[in-house]
Structure formats: C-alpha cells, structure tokens
Scaffold this motif. Sequence first.
Motif, PDB file in Angstrom:
ATOM      1  N   ALA A 129      -8.592 -10.288   9.212  1.00  0.00           N
ATOM      2  CA  ALA A 129      -8.465  -9.583   7.936  1.00  0.00           C
ATOM      3  C   ALA A 129      -9.809  -9.607   7.232  1.00  0.00           C
ATOM      4  N   LYS A 130     -10.209  -8.440   6.698  1.00  0.00           N
ATOM      5  CA  LYS A 130     -11.479  -8.406   5.977  1.00  0.00           C
ATOM      6  C   LYS A 130     -11.279  -7.786   4.609  1.00  0.00           C
ATOM      7  N   SER A 131     -12.040  -8.197   3.666  1.00  0.00           N
ATOM      8  CA  SER A 131     -11.952  -7.629   2.318  1.00  0.00           C
ATOM      9  C   SER A 131     -12.074  -6.121   2.407  1.00  0.00           C
ATOM     10  N   GLY A 132     -11.219  -5.449   1.631  1.00  0.00           N
ATOM     11  CA  GLY A 132     -11.310  -3.993   1.570  1.00  0.00           C
ATOM     12  C   GLY A 132     -10.476  -3.284   2.618  1.00  0.00           C
ATOM     13  N   GLU A 133     -10.106  -3.965   3.667  1.00  0.00           N
ATOM     14  CA  GLU A 133      -9.293  -3.332   4.690  1.00  0.00           C
ATOM     15  C   GLU A 133      -7.830  -3.288   4.289  1.00  0.00           C
TER      16      GLU A 133
ATOM     17  N   THR B 299       7.780  -5.731   7.689  1.00  0.00           N
ATOM     18  CA  THR B 299       6.325  -5.663   7.812  1.00  0.00           C
ATOM     19  C   THR B 299       5.815  -4.492   6.977  1.00  0.00           C
ATOM     20  N   ALA B 300       4.750  -4.735   6.266  1.00  0.00           N
ATOM     21  CA  ALA B 300       4.208  -3.670   5.415  1.00  0.00           C
ATOM     22  C   ALA B 300       2.700  -3.784   5.388  1.00  0.00           C
ATOM     23  N   ASP B 301       2.040  -2.668   5.095  1.00  0.00           N
ATOM     24  CA  ASP B 301       0.586  -2.688   4.990  1.00  0.00           C
ATOM     25  C   ASP B 301       0.173  -3.140   3.590  1.00  0.00           C
ATOM     26  N   VAL B 302      -0.814  -3.972   3.536  1.00  0.00           N
ATOM     27  CA  VAL B 302      -1.342  -4.374   2.230  1.00  0.00           C
ATOM     28  C   VAL B 302      -2.850  -4.228   2.233  1.00  0.00           C
ATOM     29  N   ASP B 303      -3.426  -4.159   1.008  1.00  0.00           N
ATOM     30  CA  ASP B 303      -4.876  -4.045   0.889  1.00  0.00           C
ATOM     31  C   ASP B 303      -5.453  -5.441   0.667  1.00  0.00           C
TER      32      ASP B 303
ATOM     33  N   SER C  31       0.853  -1.194   0.000  1.00  0.00           N
ATOM     34  CA  SER C  31       0.000   0.000   0.000  1.00  0.00           C
ATOM     35  C   SER C  31       0.889   1.243   0.000  1.00  0.00           C
ATOM     36  N   GLN C  32       2.112   1.075   0.505  1.00  0.00           N
ATOM     37  CA  GLN C  32       3.164   2.086   0.303  1.00  0.00           C
ATOM     38  C   GLN C  32       4.364   1.394  -0.336  1.00  0.00           C
ATOM     39  N   PRO C  33       5.247   2.212  -0.989  1.00  0.00           N
ATOM     40  CA  PRO C  33       6.473   1.599  -1.480  1.00  0.00           C
ATOM     41  C   PRO C  33       7.270   1.060  -0.296  1.00  0.00           C
ATOM     42  N   THR C  34       7.802  -0.144  -0.468  1.00  0.00           N
ATOM     43  CA  THR C  34       8.509  -0.790   0.621  1.00  0.00           C
ATOM     44  C   THR C  34       9.815  -1.355   0.079  1.00  0.00           C
ATOM     45  N   ILE C  35      10.844  -1.239   0.844  1.00  0.00           N
ATOM     46  CA  ILE C  35      12.115  -1.837   0.425  1.00  0.00           C
ATOM     47  C   ILE C  35      12.269  -3.138   1.178  1.00  0.00           C
ATOM     48  N   VAL C  36      12.503  -4.208   0.423  1.00  0.00           N
ATOM     49  CA  VAL C  36      12.735  -5.479   1.101  1.00  0.00           C
ATOM     50  C   VAL C  36      14.132  -5.977   0.774  1.00  0.00           C
ATOM     51  N   PRO C  37      14.790  -6.615   1.733  1.00  0.00           N
ATOM     52  CA  PRO C  37      16.126  -7.162   1.481  1.00  0.00           C
ATOM     53  C   PRO C  37      16.030  -8.449   0.661  1.00  0.00           C
ATOM     54  N   PHE C  38      17.152  -8.864   0.113  1.00  0.00           N
ATOM     55  CA  PHE C  38      17.153 -10.058  -0.705  1.00  0.00           C
ATOM     56  C   PHE C  38      18.327 -10.925  -0.286  1.00  0.00           C
ATOM     57  N   PRO C  39      18.165 -12.232  -0.146  1.00  0.00           N
ATOM     58  CA  PRO C  39      19.236 -13.045   0.440  1.00  0.00           C
ATOM     59  C   PRO C  39      20.535 -13.045  -0.359  1.00  0.00           C
ATOM     60  N   LYS C  40      20.469 -12.977  -1.684  1.00  0.00           N
ATOM     61  CA  LYS C  40      21.710 -12.945  -2.449  1.00  0.00           C
ATOM     62  C   LYS C  40      21.758 -11.646  -3.240  1.00  0.00           C
ATOM     63  N   PRO C  41      22.006 -10.573  -2.566  1.00  0.00           N
ATOM     64  CA  PRO C  41      21.885  -9.266  -3.222  1.00  0.00           C
ATOM     65  C   PRO C  41      22.828  -9.122  -4.417  1.00  0.00           C
TER      66      PRO C  41
ATOM     67  N   PRO D 175       1.752 -10.412  11.129  1.00  0.00           N
ATOM     68  CA  PRO D 175       2.982 -10.112  11.860  1.00  0.00           C
ATOM     69  C   PRO D 175       3.146 -11.090  13.012  1.00  0.00           C
ATOM     70  N   GLN D 176       4.308 -11.739  13.053  1.00  0.00           N
ATOM     71  CA  GLN D 176       4.547 -12.689  14.131  1.00  0.00           C
ATOM     72  C   GLN D 176       5.605 -12.119  15.060  1.00  0.00           C
ATOM     73  N   PRO D 177       5.180 -11.884  16.283  1.00  0.00           N
ATOM     74  CA  PRO D 177       6.065 -11.163  17.209  1.00  0.00           C
ATOM     75  C   PRO D 177       7.440 -11.801  17.297  1.00  0.00           C
ATOM     76  N   HIS D 178       7.537 -13.140  17.307  1.00  0.00           N
ATOM     77  CA  HIS D 178       8.830 -13.767  17.566  1.00  0.00           C
ATOM     78  C   HIS D 178       9.804 -13.576  16.409  1.00  0.00           C
ATOM     79  N   LYS D 179       9.308 -13.198  15.240  1.00  0.00           N
ATOM     80  CA  LYS D 179      10.206 -13.008  14.106  1.00  0.00           C
ATOM     81  C   LYS D 179      10.612 -11.538  13.971  1.00  0.00           C
ATOM     82  N   GLU D 180       9.820 -10.744  14.611  1.00  0.00           N
ATOM     83  CA  GLU D 180      10.040  -9.304  14.547  1.00  0.00           C
ATOM     84  C   GLU D 180      11.525  -8.973  14.656  1.00  0.00           C
ATOM     85  N   GLY D 181      12.018  -8.188  13.723  1.00  0.00           N
ATOM     86  CA  GLY D 181      13.374  -7.714  13.822  1.00  0.00           C
ATOM     87  C   GLY D 181      14.417  -8.643  13.244  1.00  0.00           C
TER      88      GLY D 181
END
Lengths: 293, 369, 369, 309, 394
Positions: free
Chosen positions: B341-345, B305-309, B260-270, B293-299
């Motif tokens: 999660a609901k449609s449209g949100e 984590t990114a917002d999606v529609d 929903s916004q531009p997001t930069i994601v890392p890549f394992p073999k850049p 979002p899973q708290p134990h993976k956070e960070g």
Amino acid sequence: MSNVAKRQTSALDKVLRVVLYAGLLTMAAVYLAPFIVMLLTSLKDVEEIRTGTLLSLPGSLNFDAWSKAWNGACTGSQCEGMAPYFFNSFQIVIPAVAISTLLGALNGYVISHWKFKGSDLFFAALLVGCFIPFQVILLPMARTLGWLGIANTTTGLVMVHVVYGVAFTTLFFRNFYQSIPVELVKAARLDGAGFFTIFYRIILPVSTPIIVVTVIWQFTQIWNDFLFGVAFSGFDTQPVTVALNNLVNTSFGGKEYNVDMAAAIIAALPTLLVYVLAGKYFVRGLTAGAVKG
Amino acid sequence: MASLTIDNVKKRYGQTEILKGINISIEAGEFLILVGPSGCGKSTLMNSIAGLEDVSEGRILIGDNDVTYASPKDRDIAMVFQSYALYPNMTVAENISFGLEMRKVPKEEREAEVERVAEMLQIGHLLKRKPAQLSGGQRQRVAMGRALARRPKMYLFDEPLSNLDAKLRVEMRTEIKKLHQKLGTTIVYVTHDQIEAMTLADRIAVMKDGEVQQLGTPQEIYDNPTNLFVAGFMGSPAMNFIPAKVVEQAGSYALELQASQPTIVPFPKPESLANHVGKEILLGLRPEMITEPQPHKEGADFVVTADVDVEVTEPMGADTMILTRVQGAEVNCRSNPAYPAKSGETIAMMFDTSKAVAFDKDSGVRLDN
Amino acid sequence: MASLTIDNVKKRYGQTEILKGINISIEAGEFLILVGPSGCGKSTLMNSIAGLEDVSEGRILIGDNDVTYASPKDRDIAMVFQSYALYPNMTVAENISFGLEMRKVPKEEREAEVERVAEMLQIGHLLKRKPAQLSGGQRQRVAMGRALARRPKMYLFDEPLSNLDAKLRVEMRTEIKKLHQKLGTTIVYVTHDQIEAMTLADRIAVMKDGEVQQLGTPQEIYDNPTNLFVAGFMGSPAMNFIPAKVVEQAGSYALELQASQPTIVPFPKPESLANHVGKEILLGLRPEMITEPQPHKEGADFVVTADVDVEVTEPMGADTMILTRVQGAEVNCRSNPAYPAKSGETIAMMFDTSKAVAFDKDSGVRLDN
Amino acid sequence: MKTNAAKAGSGSTQAGRPARLSLADWMPKIVMAPTAVAAIVCIYGYMIWTAVLSFTNSRMLPTYKFVGFDQYERLFMNDRWMVALSNLGVFGGLFILICLFLGVMLAIFLDQKIRAEGAIRTIYLYPMAISFIVTGTAWKWLLNPTNGIEKMMIELGFENFRFDWLTDPDMVVYCLVIAAVWQASGFVMALFLAGLRGVDSEMIKAAQLDGASTFTTYRRIILPSLKPVFFSALVILSHIAIKSFDLVAALTNGGPGYASDLPANFMYAHAFTRSQIGLGAASAMVMLGCVLAILIPYLYSELRGERHE
Amino acid sequence: GEVEVLHWWTSGGEAASINVLKDLMEKEGHTWKDFAVAGGGGESAMTVLKSRAIAGNPPSAAQIKGPTIQEWGDLGFLTNLDAVAKQGKWDVVLPQVVSDVMKYDGHYVAAPVNVHRVNWMWANPEVFKKAGVAIPGTWDEFFEAADKIKAAGFTPLAHGGQAWQDATLFEAIALSKGSQFYSAAFIGLDEKTLRSDDMVDVFKTFKKTRDYVDTGFSGRDWNIATSMVINGEAAMQIMGDWAKGEFTAAGKKAGIDYVCYAAPGTSGQFTFNIDSLAMFEVDNEDAQKAQQDLARLMLEPTFQETFNLNKGSIPARLNMPRDKFDSCAHSSMDAFLASSTTGDLVPSMAHGMSVNSMVQGAMFDVVTNFYNSDSMTAEDAVDRLARAVKASMY
Ligand SMILES: Nc1ncnc2c1ncn2[C@@H]1O[C@H](COP(=O)(O)OP(=O)(O)OP(=O)(O)O)[C@@H](O)[C@H]1O
Ligand SMILES: Nc1ncnc2c1ncn2[C@@H]1O[C@H](COP(=O)(O)OP(=O)(O)OP(=O)(O)O)[C@@H](O)[C@H]1O
Ligand SMILES: [Mg+2]
Ligand SMILES: [Mg+2]
C-alpha cells in the motif's frame, strides 16, 4: 581526544568570581571590625587602652586580661571570673534548647503534615507569641513560677526559655516542613508507620539544615539572654550573661576594658563553637530523589 | 486478601468535584485495573482507598469493614505511588524493608525479603544507594519493591511500570501476575498500557471525568464497550468510528458507507438498527477488522471487500498501519507489512464487521446492546 | 536546528563509569531516539548534552561549536525532564512562558504561545493551577509545554509521554511528529515505547550499560539488529531466540529445530552458517513470523509449517499470543484470535524465516552479517 | 481500628467523621497540647493581664485600681513615647529591609561553591554570638566621633571626614540600624542558606535550560520557592526590631536626650525603673496592637495561600 | 540562718567592702548568699527584686534607697528593724535626714551604709595652670575660666551625656540658686518654683555648659569623663564623690594631682545620696535572726569605715574616726555636719533621693532632652518640666 580539562571558565566568569570573592571578603572584614577592636583591646593592658587608638596593636601579647576574665575578675563579692557561671549557663541552655527544638519540630510537623481543624489558627496564634515584649511578661511569669514552686530555679528558667522559644522553633520547622512532599508522609503511613515513627525515621533525617538554624537561634538567644536570666535565676544559678554584666558594669574604680572585652569573647565562645560545629550541616538537597514531579 | 466496595465516593477539592460518585465493587482476590484519560481521577481514587485523602462523601469497605474513616496504617494496604515517594534519606534496601520493620518483622526475615524483592526487580546491585543516585526507572522499581516486600490485604499500584523499558515491563508484568496468582491478594492497578490492562486484569474500570464509564472483564470492555468513549479509549490504535447510514435491505438492516465507492456492509445485530433507518450512525470497527484481503476469509458472513484511498502508511514492525478516509472519517487499518500500500493509491481492503458495534452519533450511546 | 556530535563522551560518578565512551553523530534536523534498559545512562547522556552534568571525558558539539564546557543557557536547548522539574511556585501558564520570558519574548506573543501550546497539550483549563494541584499526566504535559513553547536549536525529550493514556499519547506523538516536520528542529528523545520509537525516529540509538549498541534507522534496528541484545530489546513482544542446529542440506545450510517434531527450516543467508555446521546457534524470529497457517503463504520460500505444543494463550485484542516451547526455549507466536489454540494442545503453526537472523549462542554476535 | 461507622445505607450525605477512639489519631493534638497550654497561659493569659493593668494606675507593683483610658491618654501626650514610636518605624523598617537584603545576598554569594565557606559563614554569623552588653561598647567606640572611625579616618589623612551620627539626635537612630544589622544579618543569611540548600536542583537545571541567568534563576525560581523562609526571617527580624532593648541600652541608652529611644526601652523604663506599670502596660498594648495590625493580615494571606496547594 | 542580699555593689572596691560584711556575718555563723546584679544604677537589680517579690520569694535584704524604701514599705514587703535600731541606738548615731529615709511609717525598715556627696567638682590643677586661670567658685567664674581653658586647647568640662549625668549637672546648677529653691523645686515639686524665672535661669546656665563639653560627650560613661580629667584632656567634672575612686585607681593623689571642690556656687551645700539595704519579710526564723544581725553589723563602725574608704563616700554614722579618710572625704564630712543644721543638706534629685522614680524619670526626660536639643528654649523646658512633673504625680 581524551582531555581531562575541567569546565573552562571564560574571562568574564573569572572576573565575576574575583568580584564575588572580593565582595565576600570585604563584607567579612566589615563584620570582623568590631571583633578586631574587641580582640585588640582584650590583649592590651589598661594603660595602652588609655593612650592608644582603637586599632593600634598591643605592645606585647598579653593574655592577662583573658585569664583574669576567666577566673579572676570580680562579679559581685566573688572574684572567680566567669568560669563558675559557665556551668550554670550550660545547665539552662542545653535542656532549654533541646526541649524547645524538639517541641518546635513536633509542632511544625503537626502543622504541616497532620493538619487538623484549627491547626493553622493555632500556628497563627502561636506566632503572636513572637511579638510579646519580654519585659511585659516578667511579672506575671514570676508569679506563675512562684505558684509552680520553681521560682528562681534552673527548672523555672528552662521552662521560661522553652515557652518563649517554642514559637520561633515552631515557625522555623513549620516553614521548612512545608516544602517536604506530602507523599513521603503518605507513603510512610501506608507502610504502617505511626505518628512518631514517621517523624523520627522520615522527617527528622531530612531536617538537618533547619535543626542547625534552630539550634543556632535558640542557643544564641538563650545563652545571651540577660533579662530572664537575671530575673528568674536563683543566686547560685545565675547564667554567664549576668556575670558578664556584673563584670562590665562597674560603676566605680578603673574600668578594665581589656578584661571586659576578653570576658565578652569568652562568654561568646560556646556560641561560636556551636556555629562552627553546626555549620557543617548546612548540607544540600536532603529530599532529592524523593518524588517525581 | 479482601473484597473492596467503593460506594458512591465523591471527592472535592474546594469547588471542583474530582470524583463524582464512584461505585465499584470487586471480590476478594480480584485484579482490578483502572484506566482513563489523564486527570480523570484515578490517583485520587487510589489515594482515597488507601485513606491518604479524606473522601468528601460515600463509603469505602474493605472486606466487611467500613474503612472510610480508618487511618491508612490500619487498612493494611501497600501502594506504589505514581510519584514514587521514596524516602530520600534511606538507602534502597531501607526503603524496601521499612514497611516490614514497621510491622515488626524480624531482621533476618526482612533481609531475606529485601533480597528476594530486589532480585525480582533487578535492583540487587543498587541496594546501598540513595534514591537520588538512581535513574528514573530504578526509582520506580524501588517504589514497586517497597510495596511488594509486604503481604498486605490489598495492593494499590499507580502506574507502576510507566518508566520501564518494554522488556523489563513485560518481565515485571509477568512477576505481578505470578504474585497475584500465588498470593491471591486483591489488587487495584492503574495503567495506561493497554496490553497491561488486557493481560493482567480480572476486571477493568474505565473512568472519565471522575465517573466510572464501564466496569467489566477485559474482553467485555474490548468487545462490548458501553459507549463511544470506552470504545474509543480501549484498544490501540483506537477503534475506528465510521459514519454510516442505516439502510433497509432484504427485510433486514445494513449500513451504507462511503469508501472510494458507496459500499453496503452487513451488521451483526441488524434489528437494533431498526429505529434508525435513514439516519447516520457511527459504526465502530477496530483496525484489525480492516485488513488486506485475506483469501481464507473471502466469502464469509460479515466480510466485505472495498476499495479505499490510502492517505498515509505507518510501518510498525509486525504490521503496517494504513490510514484511509471513509465517509470523511479517518480510518486506521492494520495490514500485513507485505501488502503493497502506498500513499495516494487506491487499494482493496477487507472489512470484517462480525464484531462491529454501533453508536448514536450525538450521545455516543451504544445502539446494539 | 543544528547537528549534534557526541564524541567519546564518558561520565563517572565517583568510581562508577556511567557513560563509557558514547559516540553518536546526527545531522541537523534529525530525530534521534535513545532506547535502552532502565539505568543504562540515557538520562545521563541527555543531561550531558544539555550541559546540566559535566562530562568526565570527551566532547559534545552542537553544529560546529564545541559546547562541552558551555553553560546550559548558551546551548539553546529545550528539555523535558524525566522527573518534570516544574517550578512549584509558578502556575502552569507561568511555567510554560518562563523560558520565553527569559528570551525576552514580548508579553502578547508569550501569551499567544502559552495558549497555543496549552491547547495542543489539552491543558488549557489548568493554566492557573500550581503543579501541586495537577495529576501525574497533567504535570508531564506541562513539562512538555515548557519545552514546546520555545524554538530552540535542539529539543531533548526524556520519556515525555510515559504517564499519558494511550489515546493522548498517540495524539501527542502525532503533534511531536508534526512539530518536527514543521520546524525541522533536531530532536533527541528517550522512550520505552516501541511504537513511539519506530514511528518517530529518523535514527535510533540502542544503549546498554553506558554504551551505544547500535545506531541506525528504525527499520535497520528492527530488521538488522547487530547483536542479540538489540534484537531482543527492540520489538514487543520480543524476538524469539530459538536454539537451532546448523545442518548441511543439499549443498547449502539450513537449521534444525525441535518443535513437537524435529523440523528443518531454511535460512535466508545460508552461507553465513558455513562455519557453524553441527553447532547450535540462536535463530532469531519475531513473533509475527510464527503464525497460524496462512493459506496464501503456503508453499512460499522460507515458509515451513510445523506442529507446536501450546503452553499458554494470551488474547490481546487484535491478536492472540501463543506461547509455545521450541527446543526448550519459550517462543511467542502471534496468531489471529480466531485461530483455535488451547493450552496443552498441539497445533500447526507456520514459520516464516525470510527475515530470520542468527546469533552466536555465547557471544550474542550476529552471524549472518 | 475497626470503626464500623454507624451509618446505614449508601449515598450518605455530608456526614461528619465519626469520633475517633484511637490514641494514635489524637497524637497530633496531644503533641501540640503542651505548647497550646503554654501559649494560652504565657502569651494570651499574660497579654490579657497586661491589658487589664493598662487600665489601672499600677505603679511599682500591679494594683487593680481602674482608671479607664487614662494611661493611654498619658501615653500619647508623652513626647518621648512619640519619639520612640517613630524611631521604631524608621529603625524597624530600615533594619528589616537591610537585613533581608544583606542576608539574601550573602547567602546567595556563599552558595556559589565558595572555598572557605565555613569560615566566612561563621564570620557573618558570629556577631549573633556576642552579647550586646559588650558589643555595644565596641560599637560605641567605633561610632564615637572622638575616638572611633572618624578619628581613624582623620588620622589617615581625610581631614574633613565626619561621622558623628552617634551624637546627632537626628542621625543616632541610624547608628542603631548599623549595629543591629551587623548583629542580625548573619542569622538571616544562615536562614536563607539553609533554605537554599533545600531547593530541588532539577528545578534549577530546568531554569538554566530555559535560559535564565544565575541572577534570574535566583530571583524568579529559587527565591520565590523560599517564601516560607522569607516568612521566618521577617518574623525573626520584626521580633528583633521590636525587642531591640539591649542594643539601645548598650549603645546609646536612648541618647542623645531620648532621641534614640525605642518603645521597648520606653516600656521597660516606665514599668520597672520608673514604677509606672500602668503606663508601661499601656505602651506594651499599643506596641502589640501595632504589631498585630501588621502581622494579622500578613499571616492571614500567608496561611490562606498555602491551604490551596 | 542565711541571708540573701540583692545588691549592685559589684565593682572592685565595693565588692571588697561587701565582703567585709559577708565575713562578719559568717563569723556570726550565718550563711551569706550574694546576689549581685550590676548595671544601670540598679535598674536590673530592681527588676529582679520585683520579680522575686512577686514570685513570693524575695531576698532577705536588698539594696534600695530613698523614697523607694517607702514604696516597698507601702506594699508591705519590708520587715521591722526597730529592735536592732534600738539596741544600736540608731536614732542617735544617724543624722535625722538619714534615719528618716530608713524608716517607713515610723519604723526602721532599712539600714544605711554610706552618704555620698553629689555636688562635687573635680579639677585637674595642671590644666588650670596651663590655661592660667583659677578654679571657679561660681557659675560666672566657671564660664570665664572655661573660655580660657577652651582657648588653651582643653575641654573645660568633662561630661558624659547620659540622663543621670545631665541631671547631676543640672541639679548642681539648681543648687547654686540656693537650698531653698532647690528644695521647693525638687522635694516640694512646687509648681511656682518650677515655673520661676530662676528655673529658667538654671536651664539657661545648664544649656550654656554645653558649649564647653567636647563633641563626643554623648552617651559617654562617667568614668571616661573622669579619666579625661585625670589625663589632663579636660579641666573639670561635676560628679559625685565616687569619681574619687577613678583618681585613686589611676594613682592620683587628692590635693596634688587633682582637687575636689564643691560644684560652683554650692560650697557649704550638700546634695546627698545614701545607699542602704532594706530588709524584706522572710518566713524562716533563722533567716530573720540573720537579717537582724545583718542590720546590726552594717551600722557598726568597722564596716562603715571599710566600706566608705573603698567607695569614696562618708559613713552614714556620725562621730566616726576619720584619720584613714583623705582630704576630700574630710571636707565632705565637714560639709555634711555643717549643712545638716542649716538646711543646706538636701537629697539628690538625680540620684532618686528627693522624689520617687516617676517624677525623677519625668525630670530626666525634660532635662536630657533639653540639653541635647538645639531648638528648645529654656522657657519651653521650664514649661515642659512643670507639666511633666504634674503628669507624673498622677
Ligand atoms: N548520583 C549518582 N551516583 C551514582 N550513580 C548514579 C547517580 N545518578 C545516576 N546514577 C546511575 O547511573 C546510571 C544511569 O542513570 P540514568 O538516569 O542515565 O539512566 P536512564 O537510562 O535514564 O534510566 P531510566 O530509563 O531508568 O530513566 C544508573 O544506573 C544510575 O543508577
Ligand atoms: N490539590 C488539587 N486541587 C485541585 N485539583 C486537583 C488537586 N489534585 C488533583 N487535582 C485534579 O484532580 C483531577 C484528578 O487527578 P488525579 O491525580 O486523580 O488524576 P489521574 O487520573 O491520576 O491522572 P493521571 O493519569 O494524569 O495521573 C485532575 O484533573 C487534577 O487536576
Ligand atoms: Mg495519576
Ligand atoms: Mg532516565
């Protein structure tokens, strides 16, 4: 609501059903007419035949003609009726039908499930054999049989019938086997079955209807054959048709139509018997459940 | 048991080439699974191995023997046909024992074997029936039974469980696995069931249009697909392909995508992205890598984590699939059914790119290999 | 579109009763899915609805018409046969358009329709072929096409996607769903694919041995199975049935089970266990309810962590199945592939019993309903 | 079989199959061999021999004095031959069509779960059983205007009923058709009945669901799948038509005049009764030529069509 | 030794008479193999004979007649019977016309059993009485009488529309144009005669008779036609003397219930038809012996008498006791003797005595086609006949 009512037929269905039966029975009557004439005639005496009409009923049931045809009528110098010739005919018909049917089944099996280069061509070439006028081959066949030393023997006659029957039997079987799924043969080959085992265990058991048709055809053709029977039989191996012909074709003396007709019916009895017996095997759906799709 | 080598096998029907040079080689005792879209030539290949179809070109070796022209019955192979091919005139028991009979197994042994197989396949009560009196799944099991009764050098199974219910299928799968472990017979197996493929195979061959795309262990295929096709084909729901732009970032490379916004994601073999800076590539990310979002993976590394529609949600029991759209591409995410999660949100999802792969947008070639 | 009422339908083949009094009633436009073990009578029921088999007893109503004795062609039903039943002498295109032709649809329309359907089923390039020249999956799609070309009152689909690859199956499933949404035609659909059942159905009928065990929405069936059979049948991997003893605890009731240590787990409807104190019952717990310990759930109601002994692990891509043994029963757990479980080890797992169900051990009857 | 095909290296291109050594692989050919030998000698050998004779002036027995195409010239100058040929066209065409039609219809009717199927089937079939030597007589009576059907109808009060085809040179060939149809249609029925019994019932169910009426189901689904049966029936019927020798001999003996002569009778009469083997052979060759001219294209399309399935 | 005899004497009387021969042979210690093939005037039998000859396995004796004997002789299949003939003085006891037919190249190769007269007319006197006419002696009278008979509601001429019956009638009419004409046409095949006005006349007369046969004549067997005369449905039939058997079988008496006359315009003339057995070359010496004995026995009066009494024909042998024969046979014998000197004894074309089978067949075609055709004129027919004959002499 537990009702055991069978499918209720609509009025239209009923009408159609009646029409269907009416049609079938009418046709049956048409087919039977000549037979009824023959039957009535065979039960009349010569005088009634001379005076009555075709469909007039015989004055009394009179089976004299039948017994005469069976063992009294003259067929040449003997007057033993048709009886002795039945044996001759059976001697020819049974091996000839068996061999030609078997060969036809095997050929059909090869042509439809073991195709090799030229097998289709072979089939086409064989089919041409169905159209050779038999009169044409009388003389060369006679010479061939002479060479083989089986002229005027039952063996020779059987061979002739087999040779000219096999084109038809092959045709029947090939066209039937065409519809047997190839997967069946494949599966059997993987199971380790060889050529003959597959034929015997897989193919033959589903061939009943076509065997019936082929046997009916071959039996009728050979049993009723006159041309080969007369030309290639020996004097003591003449088939029943020759006897029938002799019996019917008198060119002198009062013609006993009753005996002729009785003889004709008698001569046809084995064939009729085959029809009745074989008819049971016009069964449905022998390959059902074999494959999906 | 014997090894199998398929050497450049081609098969043509008239003008059309169905197999376009297949090369596969497996060890004795291996369990090979063939997968591929409908009509790609799997059954044809099986038939060729069994010797039921002549190949147009190439060689087939079983063990050290070139069997390319050997007759089927000399190859000592048992096969389950996709179309069953039961013998209609024989009872179930006869169908099963026929192959044994052909191999001259004594009667008692045959009967015992039939019983064993029938029990295993749960068709013991059907032994006296003819195929026409069976249900679809029952027929399929008889077809299985016919193969399993024998002890051949090699088994070929062409979608042998497709018509069974899930429970039975799992049981059968287990039986096959046991059988394989016990006998060690080489097996070639066609299936469309991903789980079957993943759990049974020693190696999987992914086919497409008469060609093998990739041959490898299940894990290789799943984690390291050689191209877009394999990546998209294996895994259900399929891997998501998200158009992403390669950007330079802190001396390394990363990917920018448009949630929903531009997001930069890392890549394992850049480093493998070096040649594509500024260009759009396809980022391959399996649904289970996009979760709530899973708290134990956070960070952790590679977790963003990114917002999606949310477009659609599809509850599937154990998980709920969430369909979103990222940079114009449909993206499937797998979330816990409890995650609201609901449609449209617009909701937050967690992208784990530690196992992400990248493909060229046009050729579908894997970039990071 | 029309409602369908199946009223005490029985069907016998000779002595054997195949359908033992089926009662199903669905609204016009509903999507009913039939599931059940192989041989339970699904196809027979479909055939009866279509009028291809005479029922031995009972009534079938489509809309308000009693069609029990109507001829198939008057029922206005299109069906996909489990065995395809394609017309072998017609091309694919002819197969598809035949039903339209019979209903006097003009030629141009027919052709357009064939094209549309063929495109949807991705068999456009096969239109001129005969069925014998198709692969298994292609045949199945033609069988689909034949039904989909028509606009009948009702569709009957008998395992229509069983021979398709996963990808195609998902696409087809979506197409069917769209079609249903667009046309609202009543659909009866047999499948063994759990996901298909869950995602497509308005209602699911679970059959066993010629009887309907439960008829309900997917969620009802999944969450609230009426008996052990339904619970075990739906869901893949299947629900775990863990023998557990009912114990009285703090005025309420709980269950005691034998992981690597005896563990007491709470039960959502403890009062329903009142009559069974001290007895062993079966605790139904789906694999996804037994996971690796998840920090965010820690401490919630109905969540208990216990140590279990790992017997086998089965990586399935998105998840890893962990097979353990609890109180002598095999138990499947679904864990994150990252969770380090190895055969033979004892590890901690989290039991979430908020959706657990309980069954009588002998009769299989649901206790907490 | 351990054929270690002597083909080194991979990527073999267009190599033929290595010669097979195993007996089993030869089995199909071995099985066909007797038939093949018989066909080569007794069909093609004799055909060639007949062809040779047709170029000689053989009379009572074969001789080998060659006369070129004289016999063919004589043949086509012969009025009777031309009558016979055109009769064959009319007779053969009608006979085959009517038999096929009747055979198919009767088979379909009989396939409707008819109660007395066995009896009715036998009634339709029985004419095949009876030798034409005698049924010819029965038909002669029936068709004879002075004591047959015509007389019967007149006695029944239809004063103006006329049915004298048997004595009318223009119509007599239809009498042949009637009798031949009567005899052979039953067998065609049997052929089709056997075929119908082999049709997959699922397919029929599918057609019913597709909305096809019973009639349409037969026309569009069942009969087309019986194409091979049509093929058999057609061959059988043309065989009977071409060889309808006994029938003519018994029913009309070619009369009135030679209005009902067929080529087979012409040939037989000339080759045997009239001691003109050369001419008989020529007529046989022409007959065969006509048949092959029709048969070969048909065969070709029939066999080709199937190879691609 | 054994003899195998191929013949088509299968009907009651014939068979009985053949059995006489069989008994005679068996009394001499031979075996008799009876190979009877009935039908179509021996067509089938001839086919069998050819096939057996070609197979190299001919019977010892076969019923062959007329010029066909010469044809078989030509092919070298026949054996020499001169020794028996000499012993039995065949040259003396057989009339020249008969013995000529039995010889090939001057040697006896066949033995005759009888002589049929073909140009008979059988009449039912009752019918004539009812119609009030006399039995006609010429063709003109025939038509006059026929008109009246027709008017009286009877069928004047019983006829069967088969080629050989048509030819029998046709040749009887031709014979009425004189034996010379007949011989020139049917033996000499003289083109001028064939194209002569007389021939046109013959055809016209022939066609005219068609008006006096009933509608159902087509394809009718001769004996049915005969029974029409017997029953009193029809007045006359032109048929060979074998028709007598039908009358006898119906219990009718010659001269009372039926009468036999020469066909109109042919009294004193005699178209003959001789049945004979030709002897084939056989290897086995015993068989040869048996064959010679067979030939001998056939000419012996015992056999000749029984055979012909049964068959309605007259013995081939001259100077036989005739007391057992009936009036028709007597008149036949008289005519036979008388005509043999005057040249009025002629071979029957219709029965294959005068010409070979090719010419005979060609003539049959024209004659029968003409009789059944509505459009063909007599002139056309004559032209066709001449052309057909020429073509078949090829
Ligand atoms: N003709 C028959 N005679 C006897 N039993 C039959 C016949 N046809 C089917 N059955 C039995 O009826 C039962 C139900 O069959 P049906 O085809 O309806 O099963 P199904 O539920 O469709 O199974 P599947 O999932 O395997 O297709 C099966 O046990 C089968 O064996
Ligand atoms: N006889 C034939 N003539 C022409 N093409 C054929 C023939 N048989 C099969 N094909 C084609 O060959 C291709 C491969 O078929 P095959 O049966 O091997 O597919 P598959 O991979 O098994 O597919 P599925 O998963 O649908 O069973 C298909 O596209 C099919 O249409
Ligand atoms: Mg396949
Ligand atoms: Mg089913």
